[in-house]
Design a protein around this motif. Sequence first.
Motif, mmCIF file in Angstrom:
data_model
loop_
_atom_site.group_PDB
_atom_site.id
_atom_site.type_symbol
_atom_site.label_atom_id
_atom_site.label_comp_id
_atom_site.label_asym_id
_atom_site.label_seq_id
_atom_site.Cartn_x
_atom_site.Cartn_y
_atom_site.Cartn_z
ATOM 1 N N MET A 1 -32.882 -31.740 -6.772
ATOM 2 C CA MET A 1 -32.581 -31.205 -8.093
ATOM 3 C C MET A 1 -31.080 -31.212 -8.360
ATOM 4 S SD MET A 1 -35.210 -27.987 -8.053
ATOM 5 C CE MET A 1 -34.835 -27.365 -9.694
ATOM 6 N N ASP A 2 -30.294 -30.838 -7.356
ATOM 7 C CA ASP A 2 -28.842 -30.782 -7.534
ATOM 8 C C ASP A 2 -28.262 -32.169 -7.778
ATOM 9 O OD1 ASP A 2 -28.910 -28.071 -7.210
ATOM 10 O OD2 ASP A 2 -28.279 -28.090 -5.115
ATOM 11 N N VAL A 3 -28.739 -33.155 -7.020
ATOM 12 C CA VAL A 3 -28.236 -34.519 -7.192
ATOM 13 C C VAL A 3 -28.552 -35.028 -8.600
ATOM 14 C CG1 VAL A 3 -28.565 -36.912 -6.456
ATOM 15 C CG2 VAL A 3 -28.289 -35.121 -4.749
ATOM 16 N N GLU A 4 -29.771 -34.731 -9.079
ATOM 17 C CA GLU A 4 -30.171 -35.204 -10.402
ATOM 18 C C GLU A 4 -29.462 -34.455 -11.528
ATOM 19 O OE1 GLU A 4 -34.343 -34.645 -10.286
ATOM 20 O OE2 GLU A 4 -34.700 -36.226 -8.815
ATOM 21 N N SER A 5 -29.055 -33.210 -11.266
ATOM 22 C CA SER A 5 -28.459 -32.391 -12.317
ATOM 23 C C SER A 5 -26.963 -32.632 -12.490
ATOM 24 C CB SER A 5 -28.690 -30.899 -12.020
ATOM 25 O OG SER A 5 -30.062 -30.582 -12.014
ATOM 26 N N ASP B 1 -24.749 -19.042 -5.707
ATOM 27 C CA ASP B 1 -24.844 -20.489 -5.887
ATOM 28 C C ASP B 1 -25.859 -20.877 -6.956
ATOM 29 O OD1 ASP B 1 -27.139 -19.823 -4.521
ATOM 30 O OD2 ASP B 1 -26.998 -21.447 -3.050
ATOM 31 N N GLY B 2 -26.515 -19.907 -7.565
ATOM 32 C CA GLY B 2 -27.426 -20.189 -8.674
ATOM 33 C C GLY B 2 -28.775 -20.726 -8.275
ATOM 34 N N THR B 3 -29.162 -20.602 -7.001
ATOM 35 C CA THR B 3 -30.450 -21.126 -6.555
ATOM 36 C C THR B 3 -31.423 -19.994 -6.269
ATOM 37 O OG1 THR B 3 -29.873 -21.163 -4.195
ATOM 38 C CG2 THR B 3 -29.298 -23.107 -5.509
ATOM 39 N N CYS B 4 -32.703 -20.276 -6.463
ATOM 40 C CA CYS B 4 -33.743 -19.298 -6.181
ATOM 41 C C CYS B 4 -35.001 -20.043 -5.759
ATOM 42 C CB CYS B 4 -34.022 -18.448 -7.421
ATOM 43 S SG CYS B 4 -35.289 -17.166 -7.182
ATOM 44 N N LYS B 5 -35.664 -19.540 -4.728
ATOM 45 C CA LYS B 5 -36.906 -20.131 -4.245
ATOM 46 C C LYS B 5 -37.988 -19.060 -4.295
ATOM 47 C CE LYS B 5 -34.390 -23.317 -1.218
ATOM 48 N NZ LYS B 5 -33.044 -22.813 -1.582
ATOM 49 N N ILE B 6 -39.099 -19.390 -4.934
ATOM 50 C CA ILE B 6 -40.192 -18.444 -5.114
ATOM 51 C C ILE B 6 -41.476 -19.030 -4.548
ATOM 52 C CG2 ILE B 6 -41.613 -17.212 -6.801
ATOM 53 C CD1 ILE B 6 -39.183 -17.148 -8.639
ATOM 54 N N PHE B 7 -42.139 -18.255 -3.706
ATOM 55 C CA PHE B 7 -43.405 -18.666 -3.098
ATOM 56 C C PHE B 7 -44.475 -17.685 -3.577
ATOM 57 C CE2 PHE B 7 -39.843 -19.778 -0.488
ATOM 58 C CZ PHE B 7 -40.121 -21.039 -0.005
ATOM 59 N N ALA C 1 -29.064 -22.074 -22.549
ATOM 60 C CA ALA C 1 -27.616 -22.244 -22.533
ATOM 61 C C ALA C 1 -27.118 -22.931 -21.270
ATOM 62 C CB ALA C 1 -26.930 -20.883 -22.688
ATOM 63 N N ASP C 2 -27.815 -22.724 -20.165
ATOM 64 C CA ASP C 2 -27.363 -23.273 -18.888
ATOM 65 C C ASP C 2 -28.157 -24.491 -18.441
ATOM 66 O OD1 ASP C 2 -25.402 -21.217 -18.515
ATOM 67 O OD2 ASP C 2 -27.032 -19.858 -17.990
ATOM 68 N N GLY C 3 -29.171 -24.905 -19.217
ATOM 69 C CA GLY C 3 -29.973 -26.058 -18.824
ATOM 70 C C GLY C 3 -30.719 -25.831 -17.530
ATOM 71 N N THR C 4 -31.234 -24.627 -17.328
ATOM 72 C CA THR C 4 -31.889 -24.258 -16.070
ATOM 73 C C THR C 4 -32.916 -25.296 -15.635
ATOM 74 O OG1 THR C 4 -31.623 -21.944 -16.711
ATOM 75 C CG2 THR C 4 -33.121 -22.406 -14.880
ATOM 76 N N ARG D 1 -23.912 -34.794 -13.085
ATOM 77 C CA ARG D 1 -23.522 -36.099 -13.607
ATOM 78 C C ARG D 1 -22.324 -36.646 -12.850
ATOM 79 N NH1 ARG D 1 -23.639 -32.731 -17.802
ATOM 80 N NH2 ARG D 1 -21.378 -32.931 -18.063
ATOM 81 N N PRO D 2 -22.167 -37.979 -12.776
ATOM 82 C CA PRO D 2 -20.999 -38.565 -12.119
ATOM 83 C C PRO D 2 -19.700 -38.034 -12.731
ATOM 84 C CG PRO D 2 -22.630 -40.254 -12.567
ATOM 85 C CD PRO D 2 -23.115 -39.008 -13.253
ATOM 86 N N GLY D 3 -18.806 -37.564 -11.881
ATOM 87 C CA GLY D 3 -17.526 -37.054 -12.352
ATOM 88 C C GLY D 3 -17.541 -35.609 -12.767
ATOM 89 N N ALA D 4 -18.737 -34.967 -12.778
ATOM 90 C CA ALA D 4 -18.835 -33.566 -13.195
ATOM 91 C C ALA D 4 -18.356 -32.647 -12.073
ATOM 92 C CB ALA D 4 -20.276 -33.234 -13.575
ATOM 93 N N GLU D 5 -17.937 -31.445 -12.439
ATOM 94 C CA GLU D 5 -17.493 -30.444 -11.477
ATOM 95 C C GLU D 5 -18.714 -29.722 -10.899
ATOM 96 O OE1 GLU D 5 -14.419 -30.087 -10.515
ATOM 97 O OE2 GLU D 5 -13.622 -31.527 -11.965
ATOM 98 N N PHE D 6 -18.576 -29.224 -9.676
ATOM 99 C CA PHE D 6 -19.704 -28.541 -9.038
ATOM 100 C C PHE D 6 -20.128 -27.292 -9.794
ATOM 101 C CE2 PHE D 6 -18.085 -30.860 -5.237
ATOM 102 C CZ PHE D 6 -19.243 -31.576 -4.987
ATOM 103 N N ASP D 7 -19.182 -26.640 -10.480
ATOM 104 C CA ASP D 7 -19.557 -25.433 -11.199
ATOM 105 C C ASP D 7 -20.400 -25.729 -12.439
ATOM 106 O OD1 ASP D 7 -17.676 -26.446 -12.926
ATOM 107 O OD2 ASP D 7 -16.244 -24.800 -12.710
ATOM 108 N N GLU D 8 -20.627 -27.008 -12.726
ATOM 109 C CA GLU D 8 -21.509 -27.390 -13.830
ATOM 110 C C GLU D 8 -22.976 -27.446 -13.408
ATOM 111 O OE1 GLU D 8 -20.197 -30.708 -16.316
ATOM 112 O OE2 GLU D 8 -18.206 -30.548 -15.403
#
Length: 275
Positions: free
Chosen positions: A96-100, A146-152, A68-71, A102-109
């Motif tokens: 990843m954020d830059v690629e995800s 912010d919806g980010t997670c880093k796993i090592f 649903a969120d295009g994770t 789209r031009p003109g999209a809101e940050f909450d997308e």
Amino acid sequence: MKRKPFRELELRDAFMFATVMMDAEICRLTLERILGFSIREVTVDTEHAFAVNPDYRGVRLDARADDADGTAFTIEMQVSDEHNLPKRSRCYQGQMDVESLRPGAEFDELPESYVIFICLFDPFGRGRYRYTYREECVEDGEPLGDGTCKIFLNTKGKNPEEVPKELVDFLHYVEDADIPEVSGDDFLRNLRRKIIQIKKDRRMEGRYMTFGELLDEERREGRVEGQNRLLTVISAMTADGRGAEVSRLAEDEAFREAMFVRYHVTEDICEVQNA
């Protein structure tokens, strides 16, 4: 540099890891085992899926989950400790954020995103199989959201009682492909079968040799960024049904540059900075 024979490659080796994870179903099951939740479907973006460190020290895979969120996910098999994983994860997150967005999209997308490292060493020296980091307030521990997670992940962990057995078995398999746990685990058996199948593919062996020759040429000529683009274009050509032409990359510089342009394979900024 002496190159490991193709038939001796295992999942822990960068080229094999990249090749195996091109199978979207295996990639999906791997992510599920690492993250501990169900993922309906995964799509691997072959046009910019891979970036390889010099000398096969690591390989990064970009994937997108069809939920649903295009994770978004980035996974890297990290063979040796370059002592830069925290900053590397920051760079990958930005890409990843830059690629995800789209031009003109809101940050909450921006979708939920995961940066995952599978390490053949303990990246933080605290003996854990898994280290999970999320942004939070220093003063009171409140999540930033912010919806980010880093796993090592650490194949040499010492806390099996604190993580799922399935994850421990997977990490032990990455460390040693001959572990007995494989026989009782359908996922690990499928991984092993996939690797055996790949090793029997003479075309894939040819691509491995071609890729190694191209890396050697790029090293001799000092073009570090080229080392990080080659597997990307090989993967894109293979997915596009042009695998038979891969050998031309080593023989024809004009053709190689044309393929970089054709598949929009540009310099990987993070890899150049970390080389």
